[in-house]
Design an enzyme around this catalytic site. Structure first.
Site, PDB file in Angstrom:
ATOM      1  N   GLU A   4      16.819 -14.632   2.091  1.00  0.00           N
ATOM      2  CA  GLU A   4      16.307 -14.397   3.438  1.00  0.00           C
ATOM      3  C   GLU A   4      17.294 -13.558   4.255  1.00  0.00           C
ATOM      4  O   GLU A   4      16.904 -12.648   4.989  1.00  0.00           O
ATOM      5  CB  GLU A   4      16.033 -15.721   4.158  1.00  0.00           C
ATOM      6  N   GLN A   9      15.845  -6.502   7.378  1.00  0.00           N
ATOM      7  CA  GLN A   9      16.062  -5.053   7.567  1.00  0.00           C
ATOM      8  C   GLN A   9      16.276  -4.307   6.251  1.00  0.00           C
ATOM      9  O   GLN A   9      16.720  -3.170   6.263  1.00  0.00           O
ATOM     10  CB  GLN A   9      17.282  -4.764   8.463  1.00  0.00           C
ATOM     11  N   GLY A  48      24.940  -3.163   4.294  1.00  0.00           N
ATOM     12  CA  GLY A  48      24.878  -2.940   5.740  1.00  0.00           C
ATOM     13  C   GLY A  48      24.625  -4.229   6.512  1.00  0.00           C
ATOM     14  O   GLY A  48      24.478  -5.305   5.939  1.00  0.00           O
ATOM     15  N   TYR A  87      12.553 -16.662  12.572  1.00  0.00           N
ATOM     16  CA  TYR A  87      11.879 -16.303  11.319  1.00  0.00           C
ATOM     17  C   TYR A  87      12.526 -17.014  10.128  1.00  0.00           C
ATOM     18  O   TYR A  87      11.837 -17.646   9.316  1.00  0.00           O
ATOM     19  CB  TYR A  87      11.898 -14.775  11.104  1.00  0.00           C
ATOM     20  N   ASP A 105       7.048 -12.122  10.789  1.00  0.00           N
ATOM     21  CA  ASP A 105       7.889 -10.954  10.536  1.00  0.00           C
ATOM     22  C   ASP A 105       7.045  -9.712  10.837  1.00  0.00           C
ATOM     23  O   ASP A 105       5.948  -9.819  11.403  1.00  0.00           O
ATOM     24  CB  ASP A 105       8.425 -10.953   9.091  1.00  0.00           C
TER      25      ASP A 105
END
Ligand code: SF4
Length: 329
Positions: A4, A9, A48, A87, A105
């Site tokens: 998760e 992103q 990232g 979420y 989401d």
């Protein structure tokens, strides 16, 4: 929890190799909780959004200390964990434990907007809140996790942003935007935003075959990651060596621009220009050179050691540029 965190992103195909390496190294929450932050960041390198890694690491510690090594079941308790938002809490509660908890989401938001023909921007807080309430109404008491997974899959595979497959959609009969001919207009498009451009010099400073590396501050973007000496770029022209001393706090010679590249983030765009240079006054151990500047911790690193330092993608790219430049010499 790991998947998760990684999938926020980030696309599934990108995440898979990272997930496999991460789980091989930290197969349980206690092993993750006991690990050093630098080890965790190193395995995250390239994904990232590094705050996800730091929060996951901290959350593992909290779960081990306060919850006996198992994530709590209740949404309210999950929300207390570092980095766990609505979420993620809903996903863990419903999918891992079968708790009746909604999740929204991007995929679910698009499906709900189309089902109810909501024409407002789903990114607006009030609309977002309404979507959460709607999701809560819909989620069933039994098999909540399956329902939530199915809703996300519906958005990912059928009710896609462009060219949704309405002909084969299992909920077409109750889709208001299809009945009203509004499918192409919903959800409302994202407002176009201009991203500010931020320019940086990246000085790859070499002494006796080693590179001067600095660690970023413990908060903010790329926190605690390592980088070549990176400073704001005020002008197009490389400053003369005397000015470089004032800029990076160390006297250098033979400055040579290796190249520039862009790095886009959600709200801003960076332009990095890599410069290779050498320390002007070589010292036997580099200690004097390091101590000239700075609030950021610095160290010298052999080129082979760079792979052991967690770095952001732009910084690993500079390391690759150095490889290329040395290959051409
Ligand atoms: Fe989406 Fe079309 Fe299904 Fe409506 S009918 S939910 S727009 S795929």
């Amino acid at each position: 929890m790991v998947s998760e965190a990684m999938l926020q992103q980030t696309q599934v195909t990108t995440v898979i190799p990272y997930f496999e390496r991460f789980m091989a190294r930290f197969p349980t929450l206690p092993t993750l909780a006991e690990a050093g932050e630098q080890d965790v960041l190193l395995l995250w390198q390239g994904l990232g959004y590094y705050s996800r890694a730091r929060n996951l690491h901290r959350a593992a510690g909290v779960i081990v200390d306060r919850h006996g090594g198992r994530p709590p079941r209740a949404v309210e308790e999950l929300l207390q964990l570092p980095g766990v938002g609505r979420y993620t809490a809903g996903a863990i509660a419903s999918i891992a434990y079968g708790v009746r908890a909604p999740i929204v989401d991007g995929n679910v938001a698009r499906v709900l907007c189309r089902l109810d023909a909501i024409r407002e921007d789903p990114r607006r807080p009030a609309v977002r809140e309404a979507l959460w309430r709607r999701a809560e109404e819909l989620v069933p008491i039994r098999r909540a996790g399956d329902f939530n997974s199915a809703l996300m899959e519906l958005g990912a595979l059928v009710c896609t942003p462009r060219n949704p497959k309405c002909q084969t959609c299992p909920v077409a009969a109750c889709c208001q935007s299809r009945q009203a001919g509004l499918v192409d207009q919903i959800p409302a498009p994202r407002p176009v935003k201009t991203r500010p451009i931020i320019r940086r010099w990246v000085f790859a400073v070499e002494q006796n075959g080693r590179w001067l590396m600095e660690q970023r501050p413990p908060t903010g973007r790329w926190a605690n990651l390592w980088q070549f000496v990176t400073v704001p770029r005020e002008s197009e022209l490389l400053p003369p060596p005397a000015a470089v001393v004032a800029t990076i706090g160390i006297a250098v010679k033979k400055c040579r621009i290796l190249g520039s590249f862009d790095h886009a983030l959600t709200h801003r765009q960076y332009e990095f220009t890599a410069v290779r240079c050498e320390v002007k006054k070589v010292t036997s151990n580099g200690a004097a050179a390091i101590s000239i500047d700075t609030a950021r911790p610095r160290r010298w690193a052999m080129h082979v050691e760079l792979k052991d330092l967690p770095m952001s993608r732009p910084q690993t790219r500079v390391a690759e540029m150095l490889d290329d430049a040395d290959g051409q010499m």
